[in-house]
Design an enzyme around this catalytic site. Structure first.
Site, PDB file in Angstrom:
ATOM      1  N   GLU A 233       0.860  -1.180   0.000  1.00 55.56           N
ATOM      2  CA  GLU A 233       0.000   0.000   0.000  1.00 55.56           C
ATOM      3  C   GLU A 233       0.900   1.234   0.000  1.00 55.56           C
ATOM      4  O   GLU A 233       1.799   1.340   0.841  1.00 55.56           O
ATOM      5  CB  GLU A 233      -0.896   0.014   1.238  1.00 55.56           C
ATOM      6  N   ARG A 458       5.458 -13.215  10.077  1.00 52.72           N
ATOM      7  CA  ARG A 458       5.891 -11.831   9.891  1.00 52.72           C
ATOM      8  C   ARG A 458       7.122 -11.576  10.754  1.00 52.72           C
ATOM      9  O   ARG A 458       7.341 -12.232  11.766  1.00 52.72           O
ATOM     10  CB  ARG A 458       4.771 -10.858  10.266  1.00 52.72           C
ATOM     11  N   LYS A 468       3.013   0.956   9.693  1.00 53.47           N
ATOM     12  CA  LYS A 468       3.268   2.195   8.954  1.00 53.47           C
ATOM     13  C   LYS A 468       2.510   3.372   9.571  1.00 53.47           C
ATOM     14  O   LYS A 468       2.990   4.505   9.546  1.00 53.47           O
ATOM     15  CB  LYS A 468       2.880   2.014   7.491  1.00 53.47           C
TER      16      LYS A 468
END
Length: 721
Positions: A233, A458, A468
């Site tokens: 994104e 992750r 983020k």
């Protein structure tokens, strides 16, 4: 003599030049093969070109065929790549049966730990040369089966699977049994024979797929038909977690000879900027991730709008104007919304208002009709689309409503032909949601293919935020310089701090496709980084102005003398640096305090010195030293090897900027607010330091100086004007 317009390769039938034959096949260069019984076994192969030109020796023949290739860049894509191909062609000559084969295999195995090919991103003459040598010796079969060279074995098996090379091996290679055992089988075979399996093989045998291994099979994956995607994104810079996702997707695309798509998930105009798109593309290129197609989710907005129409008509979507907080409570409680039973006509009318961005439309969102009583809260009527009048960085004000990730991801994955979507394990609770949305879309849009999900762990590090949104908070509040701040886990932040691309790749690929989530220390990645840079980085010396001590050499040079010394004694390509030898030199206080009167010490890059007198201050600190050069002395007999700088005006002033973690707590719990654990002092400046000439070109290098003040965590440098 060869006939006109023919190229003939002559060789001994007992010493077939497999690499040359394979290279000719790959290069689509027609040659005639002649196994001459009179050709001596130890005589080099001979390539006779049309006319009277001849090339002798397999290395020369490979260079010619690589240059003549019409189908691919077998000699690399640049002068640097061609030079590397030449280096590997020379190296391939040592890959012969004997005592040295195992050590030579170890060299290639280490080199291939982060690479698919020896040079660039496709098969070159370098790969063919080394493959041909290994193919020609049965000793390699035993080494491969031992499991000690997993990366080399992976590379070798891939080359053997190429039709051209496979055909050459079957026709001209020595007869051998197949050795395609994976790490687990290799470990068992080694133990059966009383040998020792490699650590990687043992791990794979113990728990395949969960120990940093890539020995896994993607569901329904077949060679040449796998398509993966990396969908960042554009709401911030890439961090190391994104880097892992990108590299894993690339790995499996290459492993199955498939495709990798790069798609920007630009469905939230409130957070996204074209700046982030540019920086992500920059990071992807810097990481060496090669993709086959670049796209944007916004490319599919028209199709998703049409699909939403169809889903409403099918009864899978409904419009809901329940306030956000109330909707959140209902989802937690499993209570159905009063809007759930609106008619299709009502939903379609509101959907039109949403697309127009009217006041009525802005109050509504579209929700999937799933199961509000399901224990998995991800299935409790998730949101499919929301109104947002914000200007979109790419489509402007064309659209007033945007799909959520939950809707866009499965739909666009299917539209683009993604066969395997790799996601971090934090999405595991939403896997069923993904498949349900995809099934609804397939009903509304016949012909959409299936997509298989595969999750991996992750990356999580101590004292580090990977969100983020939270990283953006640090940027907006001015607590860091920006997204490239060296305290950030962003790719550019880590590069700026000194992390090398090869270190990042080795660290990420060492994690494999494991699904185990662990909280990691940063030490491991910096240790890998040091292993890479330590052998090649230049060495420079800097001494603190506040902690320096003058050493007067009674027989030192009356006037300064400049000499050249290697920047790295073990790595000549690092070049030379100028060092000034003077009668007075600076030592660090710690070094001065370690010496004794009458002791012989070594001055690095100069020679031995005998300390004759030590002067101390009122508090006991060393204030001055007097010594005598003893250049004929043996440095092997001295206990102390001291770094120094000349007392001269040519010294360069230097500031040291050092860093700590942004958070004071190793691991934040779910109910923790990260603002409560901000490190009040995560960056500080040490000044002034002084260094000798030649440092400026080294300012961005993450190497340690001799006193180790950089150590594992590199420090940034700045030169005051």
């Amino acid at each position: 003599m060869p006939l006109a317009n023919r190229t003939v390769l002559t060789y001994c039938e007992r010493s077939v030049p497999l690499a040359a034959i394979a290279a000719a096949r790959l290069a689509a260069y027609p040659i005639d093969l002649v196994a001459d019984p009179k050709h001596a076994r130890d005589a080099p192969a001979l390539l006779s070109l049309s006319g009277s030109e001849e090339l002798e020796g397999q290395t020369s023949i490979l260079r010619f065929l690589a240059r003549a290739a019409s189908t691919q860049a077998m000699y690399g894509n640049s002068p640097l790549s061609s030079t590397r191909v030449d280096q590997w062609l020379e190296f391939s000559s040592v890959l012969v049966s004997g005592a040295g084969l195992e050590s030579a295999c170890a060299v290639i195995n280490d080199y291939l730990s982060l690479r698919t090919f020896l040079v660039d991103y496709s098969v070159t003459a370098a790969d063919v040369a080394c493959w041909g040598q290994l193919q020609g010796t049965t000793q390699w079969d035993k080494l491969k089966l031992s499991g000690s060279f997993p990366h080399l074995a992976r590379w070798y098996d891939f080359l053997c699977s190429l039709p051209e090379l496979q055909d050459v091996a079957e026709q001209y290679g020595p007869k051998r049994r197949k050795t395609t055992a994976g790490p687990a089988e290799a470990a068992k075979e080694a133990e059966k024979k009383g040998g020792k399996a490699s650590a990687a093989s043992k791990a794979a045998a113990a728990a395949p797929g969960d120990t940093g291994s890539f020995e896994i099979d993607l569901p329904n994956a077949s060679e040449g038909k796998v398509t993966t995607r990396f969908p960042p994104e554009p709401s911030g810079y890439l961090h190391i977690g994104h880097a892992k996702a990108a590299m894993l997707n690339q790995y499996f695309a290459e492993h199955y000879k498939g495709r990798l798509l790069l798609r920007f998930d630009d469905t939230n105009p409130s957070k996204e900027k074209d700046e982030y798109v540019e920086q992500i593309l920059k990071d992807v290129a810097a990481m060496g991730v090669k993709y086959d197609k670049l796209s944007y989710t916004s490319d599919f907005f028209p199709q998703m709008t049409d699909c939403a129409d169809r889903l409403i008509k099918l009864g899978h979507l409904y419009a809901d104007d329940t306030p956000v907080e109330r909707m959140r409570e209902e989802r937690m409680e499993g209570t159905e919304s009063a809007c759930r039973y609106r008619t299709k006509d009502e939903n379609l009318e509101i959907w039109k208002e949403m697309q127009a961005g009217s006041e009525v439309g802005k109050k509504n969102c579209l929700r999937f009709r799933m199961d509000m009583s399901n224990p998995n809260k991800a299935l409790r009527d998730p949101t499919a689309a929301r109104c947002n009048p914000t200007h979109h960085w790419r489509t402007g004000h064309t659209y007033k409503v945007y799909p959520t990730y939950d809707f866009a991801c499965p739909f666009v994955d299917a539209m683009e032909g993604v066969t395997h979507a790799l996601r971090t394990s934090e999405y595991r609770d939403r896997q069923e949601q993904y498949y349900r949305v995809l099934k609804m879309c397939q009903e509304a849009w016949p012909g959409l293919p299936d997509v298989h999900l595969w999750d991996f762990s992750r990356l999580t590090f101590v004292n580090t935020l990977m969100s983020k949104r939270k990283l953006d908070w640090f940027v907006k509040t001015g607590r860091v310089e920006g997204w490239t701040d060296p305290r950030f886990p962003t790719v550019q932040g880590l590069y700026r701090r000194g992390l090398q691309l090869d270190a990042m790749r080795e660290f990420i690929l060492s994690q494999g496709a494991s699904k185990n989530v662990t909280l990691m220390e940063w030490d491991k990645i910096w240790t890998i980084n040091k292993k890479i840079i330590d052998p090649v980085c230049p060495r420079h010396t800097a001494i603190s102005d506040l902690q320096r001590v003058n050493l007067h050499l009674t027989n030192g040079p009356q006037s300064p003398e400049v000499i050249s010394v290697p920047k790295n004694k073990k790595h000549p390509p690092a070049g030379l640096k100028a060092t000034t030898q003077s009668q007075d030199i600076w030592l660090e206080q710690a070094d001065a305090a370690a010496v004794k009167e009458g002791e012989e010490v070594t001055l690095m890059d100069w020679g031995n010195c005998i300390i004759r007198r030590i002067e101390t201050g009122a508090s006991g600190e060393i204030t001055g030293l007097t010594g005598e050069l003893h250049l004929e002395g043996n440095f092997k007999t001295t206990k102390l090897k001291l770094t120094w700088l000349p007392v001269t005006r040519d010294l360069v002033p230097l500031e040291l900027h050092d860093f700590d973690h942004l958070l004071t707590k190793k691991k934040l719990e779910e109910d923790d607010s990260f603002e409560d654990f901000i490190n009040p002092c995560s960056r500080w400046t040490i000044m002034p330091f002084y260094t000798g000439t030649g440092w400026r070109s080294f300012a961005k290098q993450p190497a340690r100086h001799t006193r180790h003040f950089l150590k594992q965590s590199p420090t940034l440098f700045r030169f005051p004007h």
